[in-house]
Design a protein around this motif. Structure first.
Motif, PDB file in Angstrom:
ATOM      1  N   ILE A  75       1.808  -4.790  14.919  1.00 10.08           N
ATOM      2  CA  ILE A  75       1.653  -3.849  13.817  1.00 10.08           C
ATOM      3  C   ILE A  75       1.298  -2.470  14.368  1.00 10.08           C
ATOM      4  CG2 ILE A  75       0.383  -3.301  11.713  1.00 10.08           C
ATOM      5  CD1 ILE A  75      -0.135  -6.339  11.450  1.00 10.08           C
ATOM      6  N   ILE A  76       2.027  -1.447  13.915  1.00 10.93           N
ATOM      7  CA  ILE A  76       1.818  -0.078  14.381  1.00 10.93           C
ATOM      8  C   ILE A  76       1.484   0.803  13.177  1.00 10.93           C
ATOM      9  CG2 ILE A  76       2.867   1.896  15.555  1.00 10.93           C
ATOM     10  CD1 ILE A  76       4.971  -0.165  16.647  1.00 10.93           C
ATOM     11  N   SER A  77       0.372   1.513  13.246  1.00 13.67           N
ATOM     12  CA  SER A  77       0.019   2.498  12.219  1.00 13.67           C
ATOM     13  C   SER A  77       0.322   3.881  12.771  1.00 13.67           C
ATOM     14  CB  SER A  77      -1.468   2.403  11.868  1.00 13.67           C
ATOM     15  OG  SER A  77      -1.725   1.187  11.215  1.00 13.67           O
ATOM     16  N   LYS A 103       4.387   2.589   3.377  1.00 12.73           N
ATOM     17  CA  LYS A 103       3.408   3.657   3.170  1.00 12.73           C
ATOM     18  C   LYS A 103       2.022   3.033   3.056  1.00 12.73           C
ATOM     19  CE  LYS A 103       2.080   7.237  -0.118  1.00 12.73           C
ATOM     20  NZ  LYS A 103       2.460   7.945  -1.353  1.00 12.73           N
ATOM     21  N   ILE A 104       1.070   3.574   3.838  1.00 17.27           N
ATOM     22  CA  ILE A 104      -0.314   3.118   3.728  1.00 17.27           C
ATOM     23  C   ILE A 104      -1.262   4.287   3.483  1.00 17.27           C
ATOM     24  CG2 ILE A 104       0.011   0.965   5.001  1.00 17.27           C
ATOM     25  CD1 ILE A 104      -1.197   2.329   7.462  1.00 17.27           C
ATOM     26  N   GLY A 105      -0.690   5.453   3.245  1.00 22.74           N
ATOM     27  CA  GLY A 105      -1.475   6.644   2.938  1.00 22.74           C
ATOM     28  C   GLY A 105      -0.533   7.814   2.725  1.00 22.74           C
ATOM     29  N   THR A 106      -1.057   8.923   2.263  1.00 25.16           N
ATOM     30  CA  THR A 106      -0.237  10.100   2.001  1.00 25.16           C
ATOM     31  C   THR A 106       0.513  10.556   3.245  1.00 25.16           C
ATOM     32  OG1 THR A 106      -1.846  10.788   0.360  1.00 25.16           O
ATOM     33  CG2 THR A 106      -0.301  12.459   1.105  1.00 25.16           C
ATOM     34  N   LYS A 107      -0.140  10.444   4.391  1.00 24.40           N
ATOM     35  CA  LYS A 107       0.459  10.866   5.668  1.00 24.40           C
ATOM     36  C   LYS A 107       0.418   9.730   6.682  1.00 24.40           C
ATOM     37  CE  LYS A 107       0.823  15.467   6.187  1.00 24.40           C
ATOM     38  NZ  LYS A 107       2.042  16.141   6.575  1.00 24.40           N
ATOM     39  N   LYS A 108       0.515   8.489   6.194  1.00 20.87           N
ATOM     40  CA  LYS A 108       0.402   7.353   7.109  1.00 20.87           C
ATOM     41  C   LYS A 108       1.369   6.248   6.713  1.00 20.87           C
ATOM     42  CE  LYS A 108      -3.172   5.174   9.752  1.00 20.87           C
ATOM     43  NZ  LYS A 108      -4.567   5.137  10.044  1.00 20.87           N
ATOM     44  N   ILE A 109       2.022   5.671   7.741  1.00 25.16           N
ATOM     45  CA  ILE A 109       2.943   4.560   7.532  1.00 25.16           C
ATOM     46  C   ILE A 109       2.595   3.423   8.482  1.00 25.16           C
ATOM     47  CG2 ILE A 109       4.852   5.997   6.704  1.00 25.16           C
ATOM     48  CD1 ILE A 109       6.085   5.727   9.555  1.00 25.16           C
ATOM     49  N   ARG A 110       3.127   2.246   8.153  1.00 29.59           N
ATOM     50  CA  ARG A 110       2.932   1.077   9.009  1.00 29.59           C
ATOM     51  C   ARG A 110       4.299   0.502   9.346  1.00 29.59           C
ATOM     52  NH1 ARG A 110      -0.074  -3.487   6.173  1.00 29.59           N
ATOM     53  NH2 ARG A 110       1.987  -3.937   5.368  1.00 29.59           N
ATOM     54  N   MET A 111       4.429   0.082  10.597  1.00 34.07           N
ATOM     55  CA  MET A 111       5.664  -0.544  11.076  1.00 34.07           C
ATOM     56  C   MET A 111       5.291  -1.884  11.697  1.00 34.07           C
ATOM     57  SD  MET A 111       7.202   2.825  12.947  1.00 34.07           S
ATOM     58  CE  MET A 111       8.879   2.236  13.050  1.00 34.07           C
TER      59      MET A 111
END
Length: 137
Positions: A75-77, A103-111
């Motif tokens: 998992i990469i944030s 999407k996990i935040g306004t300026k954050k994603i998870r892969m």
């Protein structure tokens, strides 16, 4: 029961979702997990290594931040430090290039990297991110 300000409750709901609290029929999801634990432990290192490789390559792109110490699994944030890009815009752009992120935040994603991801896929993803954030191919 949980009590608090509206902001606190919204944050709690988001954290509950991230931890799987929004799932229904958890047994259906548990079955592949049990299978993985019984049959795939030996190859999990491959997923983790590919995630680390992807994280390292993405972290070299201007406008992205990844704490490489926070990539012990698949998992990469990714935090977006780009004036003209937020998570929604990036997700929409990536979707058009056949890349799915969450999407996990306004300026954050998870892969998440899984067993079907190849080195070619990693190179493709990095190239698309670079195009979008640095304007290079």
């Amino acid at each position: 029961m949980l009590a608090g300000t509206k902001e606190f409750i919204e944050k709690a709901k988001l954290n509950r979702q991230r931890l799987g609290g929004g799932m229904r029929q958890a047994g259906i999801i548990a079955a592949p997990g049990i299978y993985a634990l019984e049959n795939m432990i030996e190859r999990l290192k491959d997923d983790n290594d590919k995630a680390k490789q992807l994280a390292e390559k993405l972290s070299s792109i201007e406008g992205l931040f990844i704490n490489l110490i926070d990539v012990p699994t698949n998992i990469i944030s990714v935090t977006i430090h780009h004036n003209e890009m937020d998570a929604d815009k990036l997700i929409n752009e990536l979707r058009g290039k056949r890349i799915k992120v969450k999407k996990i935040g306004t300026k954050k994603i998870r892969m998440i990297v899984h067993y079907l991801i190849t080195n070619e896929h990693i190179d493709y993803v990095v190239s698309r991110f670079r195009e979008l954030l640095e304007g290079k191919g």
